[in-house]
Design a protein around this motif. Structure first.
Motif, PDB file in Angstrom:
ATOM      1  N   GLU A 534      36.569  29.706  32.196  1.00  0.00           N
ATOM      2  CA  GLU A 534      37.081  30.653  31.298  1.00  0.00           C
ATOM      3  C   GLU A 534      37.681  32.047  32.285  1.00  0.00           C
ATOM      4  O   GLU A 534      36.773  32.349  33.007  1.00  0.00           O
ATOM      5  CB  GLU A 534      36.173  31.010  30.361  1.00  0.00           C
ATOM      6  N   PHE A 535      38.900  32.425  32.254  1.00  0.00           N
ATOM      7  CA  PHE A 535      39.163  33.416  32.954  1.00  0.00           C
ATOM      8  C   PHE A 535      39.519  34.393  32.268  1.00  0.00           C
ATOM      9  O   PHE A 535      40.408  34.698  31.179  1.00  0.00           O
ATOM     10  CB  PHE A 535      40.647  33.036  33.854  1.00  0.00           C
ATOM     11  N   ILE A 536      39.313  35.696  32.681  1.00  0.00           N
ATOM     12  CA  ILE A 536      39.351  37.163  31.950  1.00  0.00           C
ATOM     13  C   ILE A 536      39.835  38.240  33.218  1.00  0.00           C
ATOM     14  O   ILE A 536      39.406  38.307  34.149  1.00  0.00           O
ATOM     15  CB  ILE A 536      38.346  37.454  31.241  1.00  0.00           C
ATOM     16  N   ALA A 537      41.342  38.529  32.984  1.00  0.00           N
ATOM     17  CA  ALA A 537      41.553  39.630  33.973  1.00  0.00           C
ATOM     18  C   ALA A 537      42.445  40.670  33.045  1.00  0.00           C
ATOM     19  O   ALA A 537      43.590  40.383  32.450  1.00  0.00           O
ATOM     20  CB  ALA A 537      42.520  39.136  34.802  1.00  0.00           C
ATOM     21  N   LEU A 538      41.837  41.805  32.435  1.00  0.00           N
ATOM     22  CA  LEU A 538      42.442  42.867  31.750  1.00  0.00           C
ATOM     23  C   LEU A 538      42.689  44.141  32.500  1.00  0.00           C
ATOM     24  O   LEU A 538      41.977  44.650  33.103  1.00  0.00           O
ATOM     25  CB  LEU A 538      41.268  43.112  30.661  1.00  0.00           C
ATOM     26  N   PRO A 539      44.019  44.445  32.322  1.00  0.00           N
ATOM     27  CA  PRO A 539      44.495  45.825  32.994  1.00  0.00           C
ATOM     28  C   PRO A 539      44.400  46.881  32.020  1.00  0.00           C
ATOM     29  O   PRO A 539      44.155  46.659  30.871  1.00  0.00           O
ATOM     30  CB  PRO A 539      46.058  45.301  33.341  1.00  0.00           C
ATOM     31  N   LEU A 540      44.544  48.036  32.455  1.00  0.00           N
ATOM     32  CA  LEU A 540      44.394  49.409  31.534  1.00  0.00           C
ATOM     33  C   LEU A 540      45.661  49.266  30.740  1.00  0.00           C
ATOM     34  O   LEU A 540      46.686  48.753  31.386  1.00  0.00           O
ATOM     35  CB  LEU A 540      44.122  50.651  32.478  1.00  0.00           C
ATOM     36  N   ARG A 541      45.570  49.874  29.751  1.00  0.00           N
ATOM     37  CA  ARG A 541      46.920  50.026  28.759  1.00  0.00           C
ATOM     38  C   ARG A 541      47.636  51.031  29.205  1.00  0.00           C
ATOM     39  O   ARG A 541      47.751  52.367  28.694  1.00  0.00           O
ATOM     40  CB  ARG A 541      46.521  50.276  27.469  1.00  0.00           C
ATOM     41  N   VAL A 542      48.548  50.912  30.600  1.00  0.00           N
ATOM     42  CA  VAL A 542      49.134  51.954  31.176  1.00  0.00           C
ATOM     43  C   VAL A 542      50.529  51.994  30.284  1.00  0.00           C
ATOM     44  O   VAL A 542      51.318  51.140  30.758  1.00  0.00           O
ATOM     45  CB  VAL A 542      49.282  51.961  32.719  1.00  0.00           C
ATOM     46  N   GLU A 543      51.012  53.239  29.852  1.00  0.00           N
ATOM     47  CA  GLU A 543      52.202  53.025  29.281  1.00  0.00           C
ATOM     48  C   GLU A 543      53.396  52.877  30.396  1.00  0.00           C
ATOM     49  O   GLU A 543      53.409  53.877  31.404  1.00  0.00           O
ATOM     50  CB  GLU A 543      52.346  54.566  28.369  1.00  0.00           C
ATOM     51  N   ASN A 544      54.181  52.107  29.992  1.00  0.00           N
ATOM     52  CA  ASN A 544      55.392  51.821  31.017  1.00  0.00           C
ATOM     53  C   ASN A 544      54.940  51.472  32.306  1.00  0.00           C
ATOM     54  O   ASN A 544      55.852  51.650  33.521  1.00  0.00           O
ATOM     55  CB  ASN A 544      56.329  53.195  31.162  1.00  0.00           C
ATOM     56  N   GLY A 545      53.668  50.886  32.561  1.00  0.00           N
ATOM     57  CA  GLY A 545      53.382  50.334  33.732  1.00  0.00           C
ATOM     58  C   GLY A 545      53.897  49.235  34.175  1.00  0.00           C
ATOM     59  O   GLY A 545      54.178  48.405  33.666  1.00  0.00           O
ATOM     60  N   ASP A 546      53.984  49.170  35.732  1.00  0.00           N
ATOM     61  CA  ASP A 546      54.591  48.188  36.224  1.00  0.00           C
ATOM     62  C   ASP A 546      53.595  47.180  36.919  1.00  0.00           C
ATOM     63  O   ASP A 546      53.966  46.209  37.260  1.00  0.00           O
ATOM     64  CB  ASP A 546      55.543  48.657  37.552  1.00  0.00           C
ATOM     65  N   GLY A 547      52.524  47.625  36.644  1.00  0.00           N
ATOM     66  CA  GLY A 547      51.195  46.792  37.190  1.00  0.00           C
ATOM     67  C   GLY A 547      49.970  47.398  37.145  1.00  0.00           C
ATOM     68  O   GLY A 547      50.132  48.756  36.531  1.00  0.00           O
ATOM     69  N   CYS A 548      48.792  46.867  37.209  1.00  0.00           N
ATOM     70  CA  CYS A 548      47.685  47.560  37.177  1.00  0.00           C
ATOM     71  C   CYS A 548      46.480  46.882  37.895  1.00  0.00           C
ATOM     72  O   CYS A 548      46.406  45.607  37.760  1.00  0.00           O
ATOM     73  CB  CYS A 548      47.297  47.941  35.618  1.00  0.00           C
ATOM     74  N   PRO A 549      45.642  47.547  38.589  1.00  0.00           N
ATOM     75  CA  PRO A 549      44.235  46.869  38.834  1.00  0.00           C
ATOM     76  C   PRO A 549      43.582  46.375  37.763  1.00  0.00           C
ATOM     77  O   PRO A 549      43.645  46.859  36.653  1.00  0.00           O
ATOM     78  CB  PRO A 549      43.584  48.022  39.407  1.00  0.00           C
ATOM     79  N   VAL A 550      43.187  44.998  37.766  1.00  0.00           N
ATOM     80  CA  VAL A 550      42.099  44.560  36.836  1.00  0.00           C
ATOM     81  C   VAL A 550      40.914  44.104  37.490  1.00  0.00           C
ATOM     82  O   VAL A 550      40.593  44.084  38.855  1.00  0.00           O
ATOM     83  CB  VAL A 550      42.960  43.210  36.412  1.00  0.00           C
ATOM     84  N   ARG A 551      39.716  43.856  36.338  1.00  0.00           N
ATOM     85  CA  ARG A 551      38.637  43.498  36.606  1.00  0.00           C
ATOM     86  C   ARG A 551      38.474  41.922  36.238  1.00  0.00           C
ATOM     87  O   ARG A 551      38.681  41.501  35.276  1.00  0.00           O
ATOM     88  CB  ARG A 551      37.523  43.978  36.016  1.00  0.00           C
TER      89      ARG A 551
END
Length: 564
Positions: A534-551
């Protein structure tokens, strides 16, 4: 890495091995020793050059700024000491047995989990060098693909007189459950480490020395989930021929479909494949410290996991399995019949952190103090993150002008089952092709999330991590889109050569334009033992974001697999 400071609780016989190991480790400092006997604490502090002593852990924690607590006291004290750590939330390494009984151990583990305390049990036998060497031999197929049996014979000879154990660990004499509870749990854990989960036990016990309360002779037979059997024939009354019976604590024999491995009481390993002449397996077990310096290896694992965020091998939840087996062994002895091990009392899931720690040394990250308790009444930091630093997710907008932004992407893609494809070993700058994936036994199907294991995270911190990364070929990128893969996760910091703009752009545009979510900079895929997690990788909800660090994390059941 910064030096980690700790408090040692307990100044008894075995504390000397802990303190000796801590003293020899780089990046570790013991700030204080606690013991209800102030003279014992001061004597131990003087011997190991520790500056402070206390008679209570509460006093020590309120006086010292530390990063962890090492508990080296008898099992009845462990729950109370963990309760003292709760307000501080510090990681704890705690000697076994974890508690006097399974119920108390469950309370302790639940308490630590609820408080967010990272708990490791100081179960050091699996860290003995001969067991680590045998594990490697088994995983390499040295005696075949199927394990048939493990057997161990232990004779300690330290418990036959009327004054048995008084000189070293006198509380042994008053333990109503002794040999399985105190020593057998080591072998149960080691058996599980080498052969997987135990489903059934049959046990007989005797008390040979009438001066003690508990059993000191045991015959334990276990049946593993993979069909193999294990035997522990042990007593602490009769003597061994070994000059140091506390070095390996016995002789081992491991049998498989293509041969046998022996460990003698001097730690020498002999390997014989079927039909071949036995030969010595060359390795150099340490003669320093306790039992091959396994205390140092155990504590080094604890420190390494604190730095990396990786889970402990002997975490609290996993250790409860050992205690279930201990209970089943005592039940079997009382009833004189085999006992099933149901594994129903705790969560069987293992959570593996696949994320790179965010530190000031991570390129693209900066952490600075914003508020402090002394000045402002609370602690807070200011964190600056490049949107593609560390373990991160690319949004289509990263390379596509009209692509979705990170806040527009479906959360459903970020959570779910994922297939792990082992591509190791990989060469620097290797171009990963369709043929490389096809060589795996895993079938890629529409909607799959796939994680490509390359072990490239081990290069983190070196120039090669970024400049020599293995990368996805244009052909493979198109194949993944054709297969309608939902997500691809890789260990390098990019799916393509970051020093080749043409390749970088083309591979990203193919994947992102084909609705394949990209997660880059994963770590610790080598800790996954199943082909699907089971894989989970959630980014922050960055408006207009082109990418984001995930845990990013992987969740798998505790392995019941046979030899890999």
């Amino acid at each position: 890495m910064r030096t980690l400071r700790g408090i040692c609780v307990g100044a008894g016989y075995f504390a000397r091995f802990h303190l000796d190991a801590w003293r020899r480790m780089e990046g570790v400092e013991i700030a204080a020793i606690c013991d209800t006997n102030p003279a014992a604490a001061k004597a131990m502090a003087s011997e190991f050059e520790v500056k402070q002593t206390y008679t209570s852990l509460e006093e020590a924690l309120s006086s010292e700024q530390v990063d962890f607590v090492d508990i080296i006291t008898p099992p009845a004290s462990h729950l109370r000491l963990i309760q003292s750590v709760v307000p501080y939330g510090l990681p704890v390494i705690c000697q076994k047995p974890l508690a006097p009984d399974l119920h108390t151990a469950e309370q302790l583990v639940r308490l630590a989990d609820k408080a967010g305390i990272r708990l490791m049990v100081h179960e050091n036998f699996r860290f003995q060098p001969w067991h680590r060497a045998v594990k490697s031999l088994l995983e390499s197929g040295a005696i075949g693909d199927n394990l048939y049996s493990i057997s161990c014979r232990t004779r300690m000879g330290d418990g036959w007189g009327p004054d048995a154990y008084l000189a070293r660990q006198p509380y042994f004499r008053d333990m109503p459950r002794f040999l399985i509870q105190e020593t057998g749990v080591h072998f149960i854990d080691t058996f599980r480490y080498l052969a997987g989960e135990i489903d059934e036990v049959y046990c007989t016990t005797r008390r040979l020395n009438q001066a003690i309360q508990g059993e000191d002779a045991v015959h334990l037979l276990v049946r593993f989930a993979n069909g193999a059997t294990g035997t522990w024939d042990a007593n602490r009354y009769n003597e061994s021929l070994s000059t140091n019976p506390r070095y390996t604590f016995g002789s081992f024999q491991v049998e498989g479909s293509n041969g046998t491995i022996w460990i003698n009481e001097d730690g020498e390993i002999t390997l014989a494949r079927l039909g071949e002449t036995p030969k010595r397996h060359e390795y150099q077990p340490s003669q320093v410290g306790f039992a091959g310096d396994c205390v140092l290896s155990t504590q080094q694992h604890f420190i390494d996991c604190l730095h990396s965020g990786r889970p402990f091998e002997t975490n609290g939840s996993d250790y409860l399995i050992n205690l279930e087996i201990v209970e089943a062994a005592y039940d079997s002895s009382r009833s004189n019949r085999p006992q099933r091990v149901e594994h129903t009392i705790h969560d069987h899931r293992q959570i593996i952190d696949l994320s790179i720690p965010v530190t000031n040394t991570l390129p693209g990250a900066a952490i600075s103090e914003c508020k402090s308790v002394e000045r402002d009444g609370w602690n807070a930091t200011t964190i600056s993150l490049y949107s593609h630093c560390g373990t991160h997710m690319d949004a289509p907008k990263h390379f596509l002008t009209s692509g979705q932004t990170i806040d527009q992407m479906s959360l459903a893609t970020f959570v779910g089952s994922a297939k792990v494809i082992d591509l190791t070993p990989v060469a620097p700058r290797e171009l990963l092709t369709v043929e490389r994936l096809a060589a795996s036994s895993i079938q890629v199907e529409p909607g799959d999330r796939i994680l490509l294991r390359t072990d490239w995270h081990k290069h983190l911190g070196s120039p090669g991590y970024r400049n020599e990364l293995p990368r996805i070929s244009v052909e493979l990128a198109r194949w993944l889109v054709q297969k309608q893969v939902a997500l691809v996760g890789v260990e390098p910091p990019s799916v393509a050569d970051v020093n080749n703009l043409e390749e970088l752009t083309e591979v990203h545009r193919i994947l992102l334009g084909g609705n394949v979510v990209i997660v880059e900079g994963l770590a610790n895929l080598d800790q996954i033992t199943t082909q699907e997690v089971e894989f989970i990788a959630l980014p922050l909800r960055v408006e207009n974001g082109d990418g984001c660090p995930v845990r990013a994390i992987a969740i798998q059941p505790y392995s019941k697999a046979n030899l890999r």
